[in-house]
Scaffold this active site. Structure first.
Site, PDB file in Angstrom:
ATOM      1  N   GLU B  56       0.823  -1.209   0.000  1.00 16.92           N
ATOM      2  CA  GLU B  56       0.000   0.000   0.000  1.00 16.92           C
ATOM      3  C   GLU B  56       0.860   1.264   0.000  1.00 16.92           C
ATOM      4  O   GLU B  56       0.541   2.255  -0.654  1.00 16.92           O
ATOM      5  CB  GLU B  56      -0.908   0.022   1.244  1.00 16.92           C
ATOM      6  CG  GLU B  56      -1.984  -1.056   1.263  1.00 16.92           C
ATOM      7  CD  GLU B  56      -1.539  -2.337   1.953  1.00 16.92           C
ATOM      8  OE1 GLU B  56      -0.333  -2.651   1.910  1.00 16.92           O
ATOM      9  OE2 GLU B  56      -2.393  -3.036   2.519  1.00 16.92           O
ATOM     10  N   CYS B  84      -3.167  -4.062   6.883  1.00 18.40           N
ATOM     11  CA  CYS B  84      -2.849  -4.219   8.307  1.00 18.40           C
ATOM     12  C   CYS B  84      -3.270  -2.952   9.059  1.00 18.40           C
ATOM     13  O   CYS B  84      -3.696  -1.966   8.445  1.00 18.40           O
ATOM     14  CB  CYS B  84      -1.357  -4.477   8.494  1.00 18.40           C
ATOM     15  SG  CYS B  84      -0.340  -2.998   8.281  1.00 18.40           S
ATOM     16  N   CYS B  87      -1.469   0.140   7.713  1.00 16.35           N
ATOM     17  CA  CYS B  87      -1.930   0.590   6.398  1.00 16.35           C
ATOM     18  C   CYS B  87      -3.360   1.112   6.472  1.00 16.35           C
ATOM     19  O   CYS B  87      -3.704   2.085   5.798  1.00 16.35           O
ATOM     20  CB  CYS B  87      -1.823  -0.545   5.383  1.00 16.35           C
ATOM     21  SG  CYS B  87      -0.109  -0.949   4.974  1.00 16.35           S
TER      22      CYS B  87
END
Lengths: 399, 207
Positions: B56, B84, B87
């Site tokens: 990302e 996650c 991110c």
């Protein structure tokens, strides 16, 4: 722009109901104390340098912070794992007090290792003390004790427990007869140590009692004074960095990554989201990236200079064993970046009540440094010492 | 039901494959603006020695080289694995419009699996995150990668851990997507599938 006095909300944990375990040695309350901050400093002109006001310390003033001898950091921990009482089934029985020590040493030899740590539980409990269902049984002249044997998971078979206890019945004096003696019964016991004395009392009510020996988690309630001194020096460095950042039009947030073994600053960074056009250029992210870059360079050099040798030099793994010192409570992104980077300890000055990812009273209350579902945890320590004069960056910033 | 989302996820999967071939945890993503892919990203943590170099971030930085950050408000992300916590927070700070992902991330997921950074109260507006696009492909890539890691380990694990699993536990869609949005995004078939799965679960409960 003159400093404005007393307008900002307080920065201290003690006003926010956060779960800190240490009530440090400052006796005064932070409630209602006026904080002095530079107002809306994001576009502060270079002339608005941070000024020292009596008792308030700013950068560029020498090692003023380090003169203070009181404890200045509190640990931010989130015990949500252990807030609820969890129970474990254990075997217990009644024995005559007189032979208790023989029985205990016998059991120690005979029983397998217990899969549950029961060290927080009392081994022997007087009949009169215990609040268990059958305690209304007529008290005899003999002193009997309830004894914890082991968890059911250690020995699931009642027959085996009986067999283990059998040789002990021979120690009984002939005149003693109580049909409960050496009969194994199943009891519920608190599975984990309690965190506070109060909790210990509550959890012991109606279950096997806990032995309260102070906080059982070996939480360091205070930083060693060498660490305090070191971090105060680091904070002074951070304040210098924020002043410079502010003068350059950046948001005055700064971060250091330090090696606790050598006390060296491994990397430092300030927030650069203003100049970089990248809203995610937070000082923590940049600082972590710098550590990686250093290690990449070091490895490249090593390859260049050590051609032909097979000996492996130790390689650093991410930020493992490094500590991160920063001005503001990191946002969820930065907090999780520390998890990914295996940072061992976070130290910060100021809570960010809307955006922080650490303190339970901040943001959505994530406590990312201590989330049992994540694969890494780190200690977090927050400044609670005398007020530090800092630029006011507002609440809505992700630090 | 193959949708436009599947088309973009295919490109993300190609990036994940590229990550796999580069010895990186196979996660790939694309950012889509006005129906066009404007950036791709793949995981880069091993090469960079930096635990934060997730797909990302690489894609996002590419975009910022030529756009102002406000473009994210009109941009969607397609990523093979649930973002996650780090991110998810980053994407929220960028004000991403929506996120479509392949499989859930039970260890670090920030869009419903571990935390709900995308929808919890916060400074920036929340963003929706939709799972399940080429989920099995994303999972198989991860499984193949970790299998290979196991074989590389100095003390290889048991034989069992060296077998590539090919079964999939059902996706708990309701954990990520509000009921009202399921039909709109995943079609009627998905609703029927979920209802059938629920009925089956009830049956096995009552047995």
């Amino acid at each position: 722009m003159p400093p404005s006095v007393g307008s900002s909300r307080t920065t201290t944990a003690s006003t926010t109901g956060t779960e800190t375990y240490l009530h440090h040695k400052h006796s005064h309350s932070h409630h209602g104390r006026h904080h002095i901050s530079l107002s809306s400093s994001l576009n502060a002109s270079p002339s608005t340098t941070v000024a020292g006001v009596s008792g308030v310390l700013g950068p560029g003033k020498g090692h003023l912070l380090t003169n203070s001898s009181t404890r200045s950091f509190v640990q931010v921990r989130l015990p949500h794992e252990r807030e609820e009482l969890e129970l474990v089934d254990v075997w217990a029985t009644l024995i005559p007090a007189r032979i208790a020590s023989s029985v205990i040493s016998h059991l120690r030899q005979e029983l397998p290792n217990d899969p549950h740590s029961l060290l927080h539980l009392r081994r022997l409990v007087k009949e009169t003390e215990i609040n268990l269902q059958d305690s209304a049984h007529k008290a005899s002249e003999q002193v009997f004790l309830h004894m914890l044997i082991c968890s059911i998971d250690a020995v699931p078979s009642e027959d085996e427990i009986r067999r283990t206890l059998q040789p002990m019945t021979e120690l009984l004096a002939a005149k003693i007869s109580d049909d409960r003696l050496f009969v194994p019964v199943i009891r519920k016991a608190p599975k984990y140590p309690a965190l506070t004395k109060q909790q210990s009392k509550e959890w012991s009510n109606g279950t096997w009692p806990i032995m309260w020996r102070g906080n059982p988690h070996a939480i360091i309630s205070e930083l060693p004074s060498e660490d305090e001194l070191l971090y105060k020096n680091h904070i002074e460095r951070l304040l210098q960095l924020t002043e410079k950042a502010c003068n350059e039009g950046e948001i005055p947030i700064a971060t250091l990554i330090v090696d606790p073994v050598t006390s060296e600053i491994v990397a430092s960074a300030v927030d650069t989201r203003n100049s970089s056009n990248n809203p995610l250029a937070h000082s923590t992210m940049t600082c972590i990236a710098k550590v990686a870059e250093n290690e990449r360079r070091r490895r490249e050099c090593e390859v260049a200079t050590r051609e032909g040798t097979t000996e492996q030099l130790p390689q650093a793994y991410l930020c493992h064993n490094l500590q991160l010192i920063t001005t503001h409570e990191p946002c969820a992104m930065c907090s999780m970046a520390m998890v990914h980077s295996r940072i061992s300890r976070l130290v910060y000055i100021k809570n960010m009540p809307q955006s922080g990812g650490i303190d339970r009273s901040s943001g959505a209350g994530y406590g990312i440094h201590w989330n049992k579902q994540l694969n890494w945890r780190f200690e977090a320590w927050k400044w609670e010492g005398q007020d530090i004069l800092m630029y006011d960056i507002g609440d809505a910033i992700n630090a | 039901m193959a949708t436009v989302h599947h088309e973009f996820m295919k490109v993300a999967l190609r990036m994940a494959n590229l990550a796999f071939e580069s010895d990186e945890v196979p996660v790939g993503c694309v950012y889509v603006h006005d129906g066009k892919v404007i950036a791709e990203g793949m995981n880069d943590t091993n090469r960079s020695l930096c635990g934060t170099r997730h797909a990302e971030f690489l894609g996002m930085e590419k975009i910022l080289e030529s756009h102002s950050a406000s473009i994210f408000e009109e941009t969607d992300l397609y990523v093979t694995v649930e973002p996650c916590v780090m991110c998810a927070s980053a994407l929220r700070q960028l004000k991403i419009r929506a996120v479509y992902f392949g499989c859930a991330n039970d260890r670090f997921g920030g869009c419903g699996s571990v935390l709900r950074v995308n929808s919890d109260p916060g400074v920036e507006r929340p963003f929706p995150a939709y799972p399940g696009f080429y989920r099995e492909e994303a999972i198989m890539l991860l499984r193949r990668f970790y299998l290979q890691e196991n074989e590389k380990a100095p003390t290889p694990k048991t034989k069992k851990s060296r077998e590539l699993k090919t079964d999939f536990s059902p996706l708990d869609l309701g954990k990520y997507v509000p009921q009202a949005e399921i039909e709109k995004l995943y079609g009627k078939e998905m609703l029927e599938k979920l209802a059938a799965a629920a009925a089956e679960a009830d049956e096995s409960d009552s047995m």
